[in-house]
Design a protein around this motif. Structure first.
Motif, short mmCIF file in Angstrom:
data_model
loop_
_atom_site.label_atom_id
_atom_site.label_comp_id
_atom_site.label_asym_id
_atom_site.label_seq_id
_atom_site.Cartn_x
_atom_site.Cartn_y
_atom_site.Cartn_z
N MET A 1 38.61 83.31 20.80
CA MET A 1 39.90 82.99 21.44
C MET A 1 40.72 82.03 20.57
SD MET A 1 40.78 84.50 24.20
CE MET A 1 41.98 83.44 25.01
N ALA B 1 44.76 81.67 40.53
CA ALA B 1 43.71 82.61 40.13
C ALA B 1 42.93 83.07 41.35
CB ALA B 1 42.78 81.95 39.12
N HIS C 1 42.60 85.06 33.40
CA HIS C 1 43.74 84.26 33.88
C HIS C 1 44.18 83.26 32.81
CE1 HIS C 1 46.16 82.95 37.40
NE2 HIS C 1 46.06 81.74 36.88
N GLU C 2 43.18 82.56 32.23
CA GLU C 2 43.50 81.57 31.19
C GLU C 2 44.19 82.22 29.99
OE1 GLU C 2 39.58 80.20 30.54
OE2 GLU C 2 39.62 78.70 32.16
N HIS C 3 43.80 83.46 29.70
CA HIS C 3 44.35 84.13 28.52
C HIS C 3 45.88 84.28 28.63
CE1 HIS C 3 43.65 87.65 25.44
NE2 HIS C 3 44.75 86.98 25.17
N LEU D 1 38.43 84.28 35.60
CA LEU D 1 39.03 83.01 35.16
C LEU D 1 39.48 83.10 33.71
CD1 LEU D 1 36.51 80.41 36.69
CD2 LEU D 1 38.84 80.88 37.47
N ARG D 2 38.64 83.74 32.88
CA ARG D 2 38.98 83.83 31.45
C ARG D 2 40.22 84.71 31.25
NH1 ARG D 2 34.99 80.83 31.96
NH2 ARG D 2 36.75 79.53 32.53
N GLN E 1 40.86 80.63 43.06
CA GLN E 1 39.95 80.00 42.09
C GLN E 1 40.71 79.04 41.18
OE1 GLN E 1 36.32 82.06 40.52
NE2 GLN E 1 37.78 83.65 40.01
N ARG F 1 33.82 84.53 36.83
CA ARG F 1 34.12 83.80 35.59
C ARG F 1 34.98 84.64 34.65
NH1 ARG F 1 29.02 80.27 33.37
NH2 ARG F 1 28.60 79.19 35.32
N ALA G 1 32.96 76.47 32.18
CA ALA G 1 32.86 77.93 32.32
C ALA G 1 33.13 78.39 33.75
CB ALA G 1 31.49 78.41 31.87
N GLY H 1 48.85 79.34 28.06
CA GLY H 1 48.44 80.73 28.03
C GLY H 1 49.18 81.50 26.95
N PHE H 2 48.80 82.77 26.80
CA PHE H 2 49.42 83.61 25.77
C PHE H 2 50.65 84.33 26.32
CE2 PHE H 2 45.80 84.43 22.52
CZ PHE H 2 45.31 83.15 22.68
N LEU I 1 38.71 76.91 36.27
CA LEU I 1 39.93 77.37 35.63
C LEU I 1 40.44 76.24 34.73
CD1 LEU I 1 42.00 79.74 35.54
CD2 LEU I 1 43.37 78.38 37.12
N ASN I 2 40.66 76.54 33.47
CA ASN I 2 41.15 75.55 32.50
C ASN I 2 42.50 75.99 31.97
OD1 ASN I 2 38.38 74.15 32.21
ND2 ASN I 2 37.91 76.30 31.74
N ARG J 1 48.45 83.98 17.35
CA ARG J 1 49.64 84.01 18.20
C ARG J 1 50.66 82.96 17.79
NH1 ARG J 1 52.39 83.44 23.13
NH2 ARG J 1 52.27 81.23 23.61
#
Lengths: 428, 166
Positions: free
Chosen positions: B70, A336, A354-356, A351-352, A191, A348, B58, A362-363, B61-62, B77
Motif C-alpha cells: 500500500m 464503514a 474503506h481506508e484505500h 476496513l482495508r 465499523q 477487516r 488491523a 484515502g486514494f 478503521l484508520n 499516487r
C-alpha cells in the motif's frame, strides 16, 4: 458586496429562475440567504438521517450529531426505544453532552446539574426550593424530535407534521433493502468512520454521489492503484446496464455494478476476485461454498449508490453523510460497514477497502474534495453563467414503474434532487 | 552550541534516532517520496489511526494503514501526476521535538516525539499536531523504519484532505 448580493437586493430571482430543468443558478452554492432558508425549509423540516441502529445497540448507547446547526443526541432508552433529543439544557441552554458517542444512564448539564433521563425527561435539579410553585419538571424535558427508522437507518425530523417516513422514502425503500444484502445474512453494523471537511456548499457533495461521469477522471489515480478485476468492475462508463433511476422526493440510485445490485442472486458465473483469495481460503475452512461466495462477492458492497435527499447516501460499501456547516463549508462522514457477527477476516478486509478510497488520506476522497472546492471557487466567477445539470436529457426515459431512467454517467439524479429542493424551498 | 554538540550530549541510540527522524521530516516536507520510500524496511508499517487508544490497528478503521504494497501504491499516487489533490497539494513545514526514548534493545530503537506541522494552501494555514512513534532498526544497510504511528490530537474530528503525508 458582490454582484450577486447586489442582484438579490435589487430583485430576488424566483425559485423557477434559480432551478430550471437543465441548469441551476450559481447562487445556490454561495448565497447565505438561500442557505438560511435551506436550513429552515429542508433540514429543519424533512426527515434527516441521524444514525444507524447498530450505533445505539444497547440501552444508554448514544451518539451526538447536528442537524444543520442544531445539536442533537441519538440515544436508546431503557425500554429500547430510540430517541433523538435536542442537545440543549432547558434551563440556560448549555449542551448536555459533548462526547461523539458512548453509553450513559442519563445526561447532566455541567452548568447547574439539571439531569435528564435517556428519554429526555427532566429527572432532578439541585436546590429546588427556588423553583417551588413556579416550575413543573414534567414540562421541561429535552426537546425530542420525531423519529422513525427503515432497514436500520434512523431518521429524525423537527417537524411534527412531517409525512410518514415510509412515504418520504417511497421508491428508495426497495433499494435500501437491496443495499443491506451485503451483510450476507448478517445484520449490517457500522465499523468506524472517516470525517473530513471541504470548503464548499453541501449540494456539491449531494450531486457527487450520483455523478458517475467524474469517476474515471477524478479517480484516475485510485483506479490505477487497484487490481485489474476491481478496475474492470468499476468500468461502467460505456456499460448500457449501468443506469440511474430518479426515485422521487429527491432520491435517486446510480447503478455501477449491475451484477451486484442483488447480492443474493448468484448464477455462479462470476469469478471471485484474486485479491480476496486469502479471505476465500480462510472462510472455506468452515463455510459452505455458496456462503463464501456471498460474503466475498459482497466485500465491495452493493453495486450502486443510493442517494437519499437531503443528507445521506448508501454508497456501495459505506454510508456517506453530509452535514452543512455554513453556506461554503460542509462536513462529510464516510461510515464503514461490516457484518455484525460475521467473520473477522472479511470485516477487516472491508476496513482495508474503506481506508484505500475514503477519508482525508484515502486514494479517492482528497481528489473529490479538490474537485468540489474548485467548483465552489469557480462558481464565484459570474452570476450569469449557470451550473449545467443537463447530461443525458437526450436519453432519459420513463420506466414502467414511473422512474426516470438514464445512464449512470447522466445527471438525472441531480435533476431529481434539485426538483425536490425547489419543491421544499417553495413551501412557506 | 552546534546541533552536533547538542546531540552528542544525548545517549547514542536516541541521538541516532533523532537524526533519522529529522531527516525523514525534511523528506516529507520536500515531498521527496522516492527517498522516503528508501527509509522503510520491507515489513514496515505506516499507521495514522483514528482511535486514540487502539494498538490493534488491523481491527480498527484508520486513516492510513500501509504495508509495503500500500505504501508503494500511495507513493505512486502522490508522484504520478494523476491525482488532482496531490498535484495541487498543500505546502508543509513541520518541526519534530520532545523526543522520548521508549525502548532500545539490540539494534532497534523506539522513540516518541511531538510533531507540529503547518500546511498552507490557497491562503489558508492548517495546523496539524500529532504524537509520533518511530520504531527504527539500525542494521547493516543503514537505519530502516519498522513502524511509524502518527496519532493526531484531533483524529476523531473532521480533518481537511490536503494531499500530503504526516
Amino acid at each position: 458586496m458582490s454582484s450577486h448580493e447586489l442582484g438579490l437586493i435589487a430583485k430576488s430571482p424566483s425559485l423557477d429562475q434559480l432551478v430550471q430543468d437543465d441548469r441551476v443558478d450559481v447562487s445556490l452554492y454561495h448565497d447565505p440567504q438561500l442557505y438560511e432558508q435551506e436550513l429552515e425549509k429542508i433540514f429543519y423540516r424533512t426527515w434527516v438521517w441521524v444514525g444507524h441502529e447498530s450505533e445505539v445497540r444497547n440501552p444508554g448507547d448514544f451518539r451526538t450529531t447536528t442537524i444543520g446547526r442544531r445539536p442533537v443526541i441519538v440515544v436508546r432508552d431503557k425500554k429500547g426505544a430510540i430517541n433523538v433529543l435536542e442537545n440543549r439544557c432547558r434551563h440556560r441552554g448549555a449542551t448536555v453532552c459533548e462526547k461523539h458517542k458512548g453509553n450513559a444512564t442519563g445526561f447532566t448539564c455541567p452548568y447547574h446539574s439539571w439531569s435528564y433521563a435517556l428519554d429526555g425527561k427532566l429527572r432532578a435539579l439541585p436546590y429546588p426550593d427556588g423553583y417551588e410553585d413556579i416550575l413543573d419538571k414534567s414540562e421541561l424535558p429535552l426537546n425530542s424530535l420525531r423519529v422513525d427508522s427503515y432497514a436500520g437507518m434512523i431518521f429524525a425530523s423537527f417537524n411534527d407534521e412531517v409525512e410518514p417516513l415510509t412515504d418520504f422514502l417511497g421508491g428508495a425503500k426497495h433499494w435500501m433493502d437491496l443495499f443491506m444484502k451485503q451483510g450476507a445474512g448478517y445484520p449490517i453494523k457500522t465499523q468506524g468512520e472517516h470525517k473530513f471537511t471541504f470548503n464548499g456548499n453541501w449540494k456539491i457533495q449531494l450531486e457527487n454521489t450520483t455523478d458517475g461521469y467524474h469517476f474515471p477522471i477524478v479517480h484516475k489515480s485510485f483506479m490505477s492503484s487497484v487490481d485489474e478485476e476491481t478496475s474492470e468492475m468499476l468500468s461502467f462508463m460505456t456499460d448500457p446496464q449501468a443506469v440511474t433511476h430518479a426515485l422521487g422526493n429527491g432520491h435517486s440510485v446510480m447503478v455501477m455494478v449491475p451484477e451486484h445490485v442483488d447480492l443474493e442472486f448468484d448464477d455462479g458465473s462470476e469469478q471471485l476476485q484474486e485479491r480476496f483469495a486469502h479471505v476465500t481460503e480462510e472462510l472455506s475452512k468452515t463455510m459452505e461454498p455458496a456462503q463464501v461466495r456471498r460474503i466475498v462477492r459482497s466485500l465491495h458492497g452493493a453495486g450502486f449508490n443510493l442517494n437519499l435527499f437531503p443528507n445521506v447516501a448508501m454508497s456501495m460499501s459505506f454510508f456517506r453523510v453530509l452535514n452543512p456547516l455554513s453556506v461554503k463549508q460542509t462536513e462529510i462522514r464516510h461510515v464503514a460497514l461490516g457484518m455484525d457477527g460475521g467473520p473477522e477476516i472479511a470485516n477487516r478486509e472491508r476496513l482495508r477497502i474503506h481506508e484505500h478510497f475514503q477519508g482525508p488520506f484515502g486514494f479517492g476522497s482528497p481528489d473529490d474534495a479538490e474537485a468540489w472546492e474548485r467548483v465552489q471557487r469557480g462558481a464565484e466567477a459570474g452570476p450569469q453563467v449557470p451550473i449545467l445539470v443537463n447530461r443525458g436529457l437526450n436519453r432519459e426515459v420513463l420506466a414502467d414503474n414511473g422512474d426516470k431512467v438514464s445512464h449512470a454517467t447522466d445527471e438525472t439524479g441531480m435533476r431529481e434532487a434539485y426538483a425536490m429542493w425547489k419543491r421544499m424551498m417553495s413551501n412557506d | 552550541m552546534t546541533e552536533h554538540n547538542t546531540l552528542a550530549a544525548l545517549n547514542a541510540p536516541l541521538a541516532k534516532a533523532i537524526e533519522f527522524i529529522w531527516h525523514e521530516a525534511a523528506l516529507l516536507d520536500n515531498k521527496d517520496y522516492a527517498a522516503w520510500a528508501q527509509l522503510w524496511s520491507e515489513d514496515g508499517v505506516y499507521v495514522i489511526p483514528i482511535d486514540p487508544d487502539t494498538r490493534d490497528f488491523a481491527s480498527s478503521l484508520n486513516y492510513v494503514y500501509d504495508d509495503a504494497r500500500m505504501r508503494a501504491l500511495r507513493i505512486e499516487r502522490l508522484s504520478a501526476g494523476h491525482s488532482p489533490s496531490a498535484v495541487d497539494a498543500a505546502r508543509t513545514l513541520r518541526t519534530v521535538s520532545r523526543f522520548n526514548l521508549l525502548e532500545s534493545s539490540g539494534d532497534v530503537v523506539e522513540v516518541t516525539s511531538a510533531q507540529l506541522l503547518f500546511a498552507y494552501k490557497r491562503g489558508v494555514h492548517t495546523p496539524m499536531a500529532a504524537e509520533l512513534t518511530h520504531r527504527i532498526r539500525f542494521g547493516q544497510g543503514g537505519p530502516r523504519l519498522e513502524q511509524k504511528v502518527v496519532r493526531l490530537i484531533n483524529s476523531t474530528d473532521s480533518l481537511s484532505a490536503l494531499g500530503f503525508l504526516l
